[in-house]
Write a protein that holds these residues in place. Structure first.
Motif, PDB file in Angstrom:
ATOM      1  N   CYS A   1      28.706  71.008  49.202  1.00 30.56           N
ATOM      2  CA  CYS A   1      28.928  72.303  50.009  1.00 30.56           C
ATOM      3  C   CYS A   1      27.514  73.307  49.971  1.00 30.56           C
ATOM      4  O   CYS A   1      26.673  72.663  49.080  1.00 30.56           O
ATOM      5  CB  CYS A   1      30.074  73.507  49.562  1.00 30.56           C
ATOM      6  SG  CYS A   1      29.776  74.097  47.921  1.00 30.56           S
ATOM      7  N   GLY A   2      27.384  74.113  50.860  1.00 27.35           N
ATOM      8  CA  GLY A   2      26.119  74.709  50.785  1.00 27.35           C
ATOM      9  C   GLY A   2      26.071  75.978  49.659  1.00 27.35           C
ATOM     10  O   GLY A   2      27.132  76.134  49.205  1.00 27.35           O
ATOM     11  N   ASP A   3      25.024  76.519  49.610  1.00 32.26           N
ATOM     12  CA  ASP A   3      24.917  77.790  48.491  1.00 32.26           C
ATOM     13  C   ASP A   3      25.875  78.643  48.984  1.00 32.26           C
ATOM     14  O   ASP A   3      26.591  79.337  48.144  1.00 32.26           O
ATOM     15  CB  ASP A   3      23.595  78.330  48.706  1.00 32.26           C
ATOM     16  CG  ASP A   3      22.790  78.532  49.805  1.00 32.26           C
ATOM     17  OD1 ASP A   3      22.336  77.238  50.122  1.00 32.26           O
ATOM     18  OD2 ASP A   3      22.598  79.585  50.477  1.00 32.26           O
TER      19      ASP A   3
ATOM     20  N   GLU B   1      17.815  85.573  48.145  1.00 33.21           N
ATOM     21  CA  GLU B   1      17.659  86.839  47.409  1.00 33.21           C
ATOM     22  C   GLU B   1      18.393  87.973  47.562  1.00 33.21           C
ATOM     23  O   GLU B   1      18.381  89.039  46.945  1.00 33.21           O
ATOM     24  CB  GLU B   1      16.207  87.197  47.430  1.00 33.21           C
ATOM     25  CG  GLU B   1      14.773  86.157  47.297  1.00 33.21           C
ATOM     26  CD  GLU B   1      14.847  85.104  48.091  1.00 33.21           C
ATOM     27  OE1 GLU B   1      14.984  83.844  47.711  1.00 33.21           O
ATOM     28  OE2 GLU B   1      14.831  85.241  49.370  1.00 33.21           O
ATOM     29  N   LYS B   2      18.809  88.009  48.928  1.00 37.68           N
ATOM     30  CA  LYS B   2      19.683  89.175  49.475  1.00 37.68           C
ATOM     31  C   LYS B   2      21.048  88.911  48.956  1.00 37.68           C
ATOM     32  O   LYS B   2      21.997  89.839  49.445  1.00 37.68           O
ATOM     33  CB  LYS B   2      19.591  89.144  50.771  1.00 37.68           C
ATOM     34  CG  LYS B   2      17.909  89.865  51.245  1.00 37.68           C
ATOM     35  CD  LYS B   2      18.277  90.388  52.699  1.00 37.68           C
ATOM     36  CE  LYS B   2      16.578  90.963  52.866  1.00 37.68           C
ATOM     37  NZ  LYS B   2      16.378  91.264  54.470  1.00 37.68           N
ATOM     38  N   ARG B   3      21.367  87.878  48.396  1.00 37.53           N
ATOM     39  CA  ARG B   3      23.084  87.517  48.236  1.00 37.53           C
ATOM     40  C   ARG B   3      23.174  87.444  46.745  1.00 37.53           C
ATOM     41  O   ARG B   3      24.423  87.542  46.358  1.00 37.53           O
ATOM     42  CB  ARG B   3      23.545  86.471  49.059  1.00 37.53           C
ATOM     43  CG  ARG B   3      23.293  86.350  50.540  1.00 37.53           C
ATOM     44  CD  ARG B   3      23.283  85.231  51.374  1.00 37.53           C
ATOM     45  NE  ARG B   3      23.816  84.134  50.635  1.00 37.53           N
ATOM     46  CZ  ARG B   3      23.280  82.900  50.390  1.00 37.53           C
ATOM     47  NH1 ARG B   3      22.066  82.479  51.059  1.00 37.53           N
ATOM     48  NH2 ARG B   3      23.993  81.880  49.865  1.00 37.53           N
ATOM     49  N   TRP B   4      22.242  87.069  45.746  1.00 42.79           N
ATOM     50  CA  TRP B   4      22.675  86.719  44.581  1.00 42.79           C
ATOM     51  C   TRP B   4      21.771  87.493  43.571  1.00 42.79           C
ATOM     52  O   TRP B   4      20.665  87.594  43.573  1.00 42.79           O
ATOM     53  CB  TRP B   4      22.520  85.229  44.080  1.00 42.79           C
ATOM     54  CG  TRP B   4      23.159  84.061  44.858  1.00 42.79           C
ATOM     55  CD1 TRP B   4      24.152  84.506  45.723  1.00 42.79           C
ATOM     56  CD2 TRP B   4      23.098  82.729  44.715  1.00 42.79           C
ATOM     57  NE1 TRP B   4      24.664  83.094  46.393  1.00 42.79           N
ATOM     58  CE2 TRP B   4      24.159  81.977  45.607  1.00 42.79           C
ATOM     59  CE3 TRP B   4      22.547  82.077  43.862  1.00 42.79           C
ATOM     60  CZ2 TRP B   4      24.344  80.626  45.846  1.00 42.79           C
ATOM     61  CZ3 TRP B   4      22.461  80.662  43.898  1.00 42.79           C
ATOM     62  CH2 TRP B   4      23.544  80.008  45.045  1.00 42.79           C
ATOM     63  N   ALA B   5      22.596  88.085  42.657  1.00 44.96           N
ATOM     64  CA  ALA B   5      22.053  88.800  41.556  1.00 44.96           C
ATOM     65  C   ALA B   5      21.061  88.004  40.730  1.00 44.96           C
ATOM     66  O   ALA B   5      20.039  88.462  40.201  1.00 44.96           O
ATOM     67  CB  ALA B   5      23.074  89.509  40.757  1.00 44.96           C
ATOM     68  N   THR B   6      21.438  86.837  40.346  1.00 37.43           N
ATOM     69  CA  THR B   6      20.727  85.990  39.684  1.00 37.43           C
ATOM     70  C   THR B   6      20.788  84.330  40.630  1.00 37.43           C
ATOM     71  O   THR B   6      21.942  84.296  40.954  1.00 37.43           O
ATOM     72  CB  THR B   6      21.310  85.753  38.150  1.00 37.43           C
ATOM     73  OG1 THR B   6      22.235  84.679  38.161  1.00 37.43           O
ATOM     74  CG2 THR B   6      21.677  86.970  37.405  1.00 37.43           C
ATOM     75  N   GLU B   7      19.886  83.606  40.124  1.00 37.84           N
ATOM     76  CA  GLU B   7      20.018  82.371  40.700  1.00 37.84           C
ATOM     77  C   GLU B   7      20.382  81.351  39.524  1.00 37.84           C
ATOM     78  O   GLU B   7      20.285  80.134  40.076  1.00 37.84           O
ATOM     79  CB  GLU B   7      18.387  82.044  41.299  1.00 37.84           C
ATOM     80  CG  GLU B   7      18.257  82.779  42.397  1.00 37.84           C
ATOM     81  CD  GLU B   7      17.015  82.302  43.265  1.00 37.84           C
ATOM     82  OE1 GLU B   7      16.568  81.165  43.192  1.00 37.84           O
ATOM     83  OE2 GLU B   7      16.612  83.020  44.101  1.00 37.84           O
ATOM     84  N   GLN B   8      21.002  81.882  38.446  1.00 36.79           N
ATOM     85  CA  GLN B   8      21.643  80.773  37.571  1.00 36.79           C
ATOM     86  C   GLN B   8      22.858  80.012  37.854  1.00 36.79           C
ATOM     87  O   GLN B   8      23.702  80.121  37.051  1.00 36.79           O
ATOM     88  CB  GLN B   8      21.657  81.534  36.055  1.00 36.79           C
ATOM     89  CG  GLN B   8      20.042  81.655  35.810  1.00 36.79           C
ATOM     90  CD  GLN B   8      19.972  82.967  35.107  1.00 36.79           C
ATOM     91  OE1 GLN B   8      20.404  84.177  35.486  1.00 36.79           O
ATOM     92  NE2 GLN B   8      19.268  82.881  33.895  1.00 36.79           N
ATOM     93  N   LEU B   9      22.733  79.202  39.118  1.00 39.76           N
ATOM     94  CA  LEU B   9      24.156  78.938  39.533  1.00 39.76           C
ATOM     95  C   LEU B   9      24.826  77.675  38.291  1.00 39.76           C
ATOM     96  O   LEU B   9      26.087  77.910  38.394  1.00 39.76           O
ATOM     97  CB  LEU B   9      23.806  77.989  41.106  1.00 39.76           C
ATOM     98  CG  LEU B   9      25.120  77.337  41.473  1.00 39.76           C
ATOM     99  CD1 LEU B   9      26.321  78.503  41.786  1.00 39.76           C
ATOM    100  CD2 LEU B   9      24.662  76.720  42.876  1.00 39.76           C
ATOM    101  N   CYS B  10      23.775  76.891  38.019  1.00 34.32           N
ATOM    102  CA  CYS B  10      24.196  76.000  37.010  1.00 34.32           C
ATOM    103  C   CYS B  10      24.916  76.668  35.951  1.00 34.32           C
ATOM    104  O   CYS B  10      25.766  76.133  35.222  1.00 34.32           O
ATOM    105  CB  CYS B  10      23.181  74.872  36.551  1.00 34.32           C
ATOM    106  SG  CYS B  10      22.865  73.706  37.779  1.00 34.32           S
ATOM    107  N   GLU B  11      24.179  77.534  35.302  1.00 28.21           N
ATOM    108  CA  GLU B  11      24.654  78.387  34.267  1.00 28.21           C
ATOM    109  C   GLU B  11      26.132  78.947  34.354  1.00 28.21           C
ATOM    110  O   GLU B  11      26.989  78.832  33.690  1.00 28.21           O
ATOM    111  CB  GLU B  11      23.873  79.370  33.804  1.00 28.21           C
ATOM    112  CG  GLU B  11      22.424  79.051  33.151  1.00 28.21           C
ATOM    113  CD  GLU B  11      21.491  78.553  33.939  1.00 28.21           C
ATOM    114  OE1 GLU B  11      21.595  78.478  35.136  1.00 28.21           O
ATOM    115  OE2 GLU B  11      20.263  78.560  33.670  1.00 28.21           O
TER     116      GLU B  11
END
Ligand code: TPP
Length: 320
Positions: free
Chosen positions: A146-148, A186-196
């Motif tokens: 799936c996409g982000d 940047e306008k959608r996620w508070a952090t980019e730590q998806l794997c975490e």
């Protein structure tokens, strides 16, 4: 260094996807194609790197941006082109179009235009495959891409939790092109730590940030072996870049939401050009000619196929 046979196979698969999508973009304005098209030009190394280590009986599922995965898994190219043309011989009888490709015989689950909805379906399929293996002794694996944007849906997290709890034979892959239509990460996620975030479900995660075809293939090859042994779901995030507009046949780098410097960077990282340079001229020419022939045959097949009969409007509306 990978051997020539593997490089040739990966190159052919990526080139076929790129060539067919560029051709789709070219003929789109003629109205021969009857459905919207979401091209994945620039993202090919994910579909090919993910599908190459899979067995024929393994299953993949993807969203509406599904041409690449469908083809990389061995989906019927003639039936795909006919589907885009709205013809009776299309993989969904010409009634669904580009966003809903399906080829169960070759392990491609039906795609959907509704973001995230394919993820629980693929997870349910993995549950069925877990039960099937108790009878057959062989564990088939499901890969849900799936996409982000897809990872923002509630059903994504519900599915991962269920799969982790029941140790389902499923690999989740996020094609992170940092865009949901025109809205950047940047306008959608508070952090980019998806794997975490994913690892809090108790599953192993991997991040591949350069779309390297060999890294993707090697990682998938390793994790699919673990999943087949019953170790449960695994998550991979693959960074990538969409070269064309969200939907439609042109590149839209003049639009405000785009970043031309990033685009140039990703173009320099093009995995198709990378593999091209690893092959000798004779091999390249041979592969390019084969790809041209396959594409031409698919186009002719689509053009020469009939449209569905009018009565088809009333079939497949309700389950029998
Ligand atoms: C449930 C749902 N919400 C919203 C939409 C509208 N929509 C279509 S595509 C899209 C962006 C999805 O982005 P992503 O999952 O990152 O996939 P990409 O287009 O980048 O491949 C959205 C929000 C939709 N189709 N379905």
């Amino acid at each position: 260094m990978e051997n020539k046979e593997i490089i040739s196979r990966l190159y052919k698969s990526m080139l076929l996807i790129r060539t067919i999508e560029l051709r789709i973009a070219e003929i789109y304005h003629t109205d021969a194609i009857k459905s919207p098209v979401h091209l994945s030009i620039g993202q090919e190394s994910i579909a090919v790197g993910v599908c190459d280590p899979l067995e024929k009986s393994d299953i993949v599922s993807n969203t509406y941006r599904c041409h690449a995965t469908y083809l990389a898994k061995g989906g019927d190219i003639n039936a795909m082109m006919a589907e885009l043309y709205g013809k009776k011989t299309g993989c969904a009888g010409g009634k669904a179009g580009s966003m809903h490709l399906i080829d169960i015989k070759n392990g491609v689950l039906g795609a959907s235009a509704v973001v995230g909805t394919t993820i629980p379906v693929a997870t349910g399929y993995a549950l069925a495959m877990q039960n099937e293996a108790k009878l057959t002794g062989h564990q088939r694996v499901v890969v849900a891409l799936c996409g982000d944007g897809g990872t923002e849906e509630g059903c994504f997290y519900e599915s991962i939790n269920f799969a982790a709890l029941h140790k389902l034979p499923i690999l989740y892959v996020c094609e992170n092109n940092r865009l949901a239509i025109h809205t950047p990460l940047e306008k959608r996620w508070a952090t980019e730590q998806l794997c975490e975030r994913m690892s809090t479900y108790g599953i192993e995660t991997y991040k591949i940030d350069d779309a390297d075809i060999f890294k993707i293939r090697d990682t998938v090859s390793k994790v699919v072996t673990d999943i087949r042994k019953g170790l449960g779901p695994i998550f991979i995030e693959c960074a990538t870049y969409r070269w064309f507009e969200h939907v439609g046949p042109v590149d839209d780098h003049s639009e405000d939401y785009r970043n031309i410097a990033k685009y140039q960077e990703w173009k320099r990282n093009d995995q198709i050009l990378r593999l091209e340079k690893m092959l000798d001229l004779t091999t390249r020419n041979q592969i390019e000619n084969e790809v041209k022939k396959i594409l031409l045959a698919a186009e002719e097949f689509a053009e020469n196929s009939p449209y569905p009969d009018a009565e088809e409007l009333y079939t497949h509306v309700y389950a029998n």
